[in-house]
Design an enzyme around this catalytic site. Structure first.
Site, PDB file in Angstrom:
ATOM      1  N   TYR A 192      -7.984  42.640   1.943  1.00  0.00           N
ATOM      2  CA  TYR A 192      -8.548  43.104   3.738  1.00  0.00           C
ATOM      3  C   TYR A 192      -8.368  42.700   5.216  1.00  0.00           C
ATOM      4  O   TYR A 192      -7.403  43.169   5.591  1.00  0.00           O
ATOM      5  CB  TYR A 192      -9.749  43.630   3.392  1.00  0.00           C
ATOM      6  N   GLY A 219     -21.674  54.569   9.445  1.00  0.00           N
ATOM      7  CA  GLY A 219     -21.680  53.242   9.036  1.00  0.00           C
ATOM      8  C   GLY A 219     -21.331  53.231  11.446  1.00  0.00           C
ATOM      9  O   GLY A 219     -21.814  53.869  12.120  1.00  0.00           O
TER      10      GLY A 219
END
Length: 255
Positions: A138, A12
């Site tokens: 998150y 990523g």
């Protein structure tokens, strides 16, 4: 060129940052929990590093040699309503996204302070400034991370250490697809989950984020907060302009 330690470099955004910095001639120290996942990452050093484990952090930083720049990128996310998110999962998020970032920063800061120079770059998110439903666990970890980063800028800036927070929006890195979700089959919050994609908005690539990170590292006087890409800039501007009296949403929700 700088010596740059990157956490979470196996895939990523972290991998893209390693590729970008290596291409610019920097000394790249790529780290991940499992070094085998770094085999094809362009780097001068590939080291095991689990940001949630103090012994692992100390060993990796000791083996890295001089570190001019820390790119704190390791992180994860979940999908869950706050009413029912398992507290253990929230604790795991904070251990990785927040405490882990500080743990590595604490390991590299003494040498930077003694030299009178260094850079800490934290890969955060627009969700460090904007709360989105069912991704709020998150977001909470990123809001806390940004408070830590801003505190470090105030404290360590006195010793010549520059701190920046890079804030991407949605990134086509696969992280959202890998996220664990905690919803019952008849969960009343499922309609929100189905609209998360629209709320997250247009995505950018990991390579675009990596370019912003590299440019921030090379900037002589980087900003504290750096949006990564036009979608992030637009969303953060809209959040700044919105009134604080009501919760902010970037798009209309239809229940």
């Amino acid at each position: 060129m700088s010596s740059v330690l990157i956490t979470g470099a196996s895939r990523g955004i972290g991998r893209a940052i390693a590729v970008e910095l290596a291409g610019r001639g920097h000394r790249v120290i790529a780290t991940a929990r499992h070094p085998r996942d770094l085999a094809d990452v362009p780097a001068d050093l590939r080291l095991p590093l689990d940001v949630t484990d103090q012994a692992s952090v100390d060993e990796a930083v000791g083996a890295a040699g001089e570190v001019d720049v820390l790119v704190s990128n390791a992180g994860a996310t979940v999908r869950a309503p706050l009413e029912s998110v398992p507290i253990a999962e929230l604790e795991n998020l904070f251990q990785l996204n927040t405490f882990g970032a500080l743990r590595v920063a604490q390991a590299v800061l003494p040498a930077m302070r003694e030299r009178g120079s260094g850079r800490l770059v934290f890969v955060s998110s627009v969700q460090g400034r904007v709360v989105l439903p069912v991704i709020a666990p998150y977001g909470a970890s990123k809001w806390a991370l940004e408070a830590i980063a801003e505190g470090l800028a105030l404290e360590a800036g006195h010793f010549g250490v520059k701190v920046s927070i890079v804030q991407p929006g949605a990134v086509s890195s696969g992280g959202a697809e890998r996220a664990k979700a905690f919803f019952a089959d008849d969960d009343p919050y499922l309609p929100l989950l189905r609209q998360v994609g629209a709320l997250r908005g247009e995505s950018v690539t990991p390579e675009e984020v990596a370019t912003v990170v590299a440019d921030t590292i090379e900037h002589p006087a980087p900003a504290l907060r750096v949006p990564a890409g036009l979608p992030a800039e637009k969303l953060l501007r809209a959040r700044k302009d919105a009134p604080d009296e009501i919760p902010f949403l970037p798009a209309r929700l239809d229940w």
